[in-house]
Scaffold this motif. Structure first.
Motif, short mmCIF file in Angstrom:
data_model
loop_
_atom_site.label_atom_id
_atom_site.label_comp_id
_atom_site.label_asym_id
_atom_site.label_seq_id
_atom_site.Cartn_x
_atom_site.Cartn_y
_atom_site.Cartn_z
N UNK A 1 46.95 12.19 50.55
CA UNK A 1 46.58 12.02 49.29
C UNK A 1 47.61 11.75 48.14
N UNK A 2 48.74 12.41 48.32
CA UNK A 2 49.73 11.95 47.35
C UNK A 2 50.19 10.43 47.62
N UNK A 3 50.31 9.90 48.63
CA UNK A 3 50.40 8.58 49.04
C UNK A 3 49.54 7.61 47.95
N UNK A 4 48.13 7.99 48.33
CA UNK A 4 46.94 7.20 48.10
C UNK A 4 47.11 7.23 46.51
N UNK A 5 47.24 8.51 45.93
CA UNK A 5 47.38 8.66 44.45
C UNK A 5 48.28 7.73 43.74
N UNK A 6 49.53 7.65 44.33
CA UNK A 6 50.69 7.33 43.88
C UNK A 6 50.34 5.77 43.90
N UNK A 7 49.65 5.20 44.98
CA UNK A 7 49.41 3.79 44.93
C UNK A 7 48.28 3.06 44.41
N UNK A 8 47.50 4.32 43.83
CA UNK A 8 46.39 3.76 43.05
C UNK A 8 45.14 3.37 43.99
N UNK A 9 45.09 4.09 45.09
CA UNK A 9 43.85 3.75 46.13
C UNK A 9 42.97 5.05 46.39
N UNK A 10 42.04 5.13 47.00
CA UNK A 10 41.44 6.29 47.64
C UNK A 10 42.13 6.55 48.88
#
Length: 194
Positions: A37-46
């Motif tokens: 979830x952190x990776x997705x949020x930081x990358x701007x993806x779901x």
């Protein structure tokens, strides 16, 4: 060679951006403490988009080990039929030199691998899959009869070669990337064969 389509180039760019974001977070927080979830949020993806690109957080670091194992198998089967099993395995493993045998830019990946038990576990799973992939050709090279399941001697030889590869990568990492991983691999194999 065909020029990649716009869609493929976009996919590669997003893949690279997710990877870079994840590597930054792993460096800051550690592998186990960083969530998808952190990776997705930081990358701007779901979260769903993350899993469209990667099967798991471990796959992000280790890559597609199934596809890479298949490339090693193809390289092994393409080796001259009269080569010994050791020589053929060594030659086949050189596919990894272009696809992941370590270089100076990969010390951070090696550090993650050494520090995260979940990555170690996934790596061991890879070894078991690779034994199944590579053992049939090794069995033939050893002059053993063809069997429905790989002969334990062929599996053992593949397992030993993979252990040599791991020992070489570990020594390379411990040297801070100063030692030649191919030389370390050759030395490890020479020791086992002695």
């Amino acid at each position: 060679m065909a020029v990649p389509t716009l869609r493929e180039r976009t996919r590669r760019a997003v893949h690279a951006e997710i990877t870079a974001t994840a590597m930054r977070l792993f460096a800051e927080n550690g592998f186990d403490a960083t969530t998808v979830d952190q990776i997705a949020r930081e990358a701007g993806i779901s979260r769903r988009s993350f899993f469209h690109y990667f099967g798991s957080k471990e796959d992000l670091v280790l890559g597609d080990t199934v596809a890479l194992g298949e490339r090693v198998r193809v390289a092994l089967e393409a080796r001259p039929a009269d080569e010994s099993a050791w020589t053929a395995l060594r030659g086949a493993f050189m596919v990894l030199q272009t696809d992941g045998l370590p270089n100076a830019d990969e010390l951070s990946l090696a550090r993650l691998y050494h520090d995260a038990p979940s990555l170690r576990a996934r790596h061991l799973e890879k070894h078991l899959r690779w034994q199944e992939l590579l053992a049939p050709d090794v069995q033939r090279r050893l002059g053993l009869p063809e069997t429905p399941h790989p002969d334990p001697r062929a599996r053992a030889l593949v397992a030993a070669a993979l252990a040599c590869l791991d020992a070489a990568v570990d020594a390379w990492y411990e040297s801070g990337g100063t030692l030649d991983p191919v030389r370390l691999f050759d030395d490890a194999i020479a020791t086992i064969r002695a």
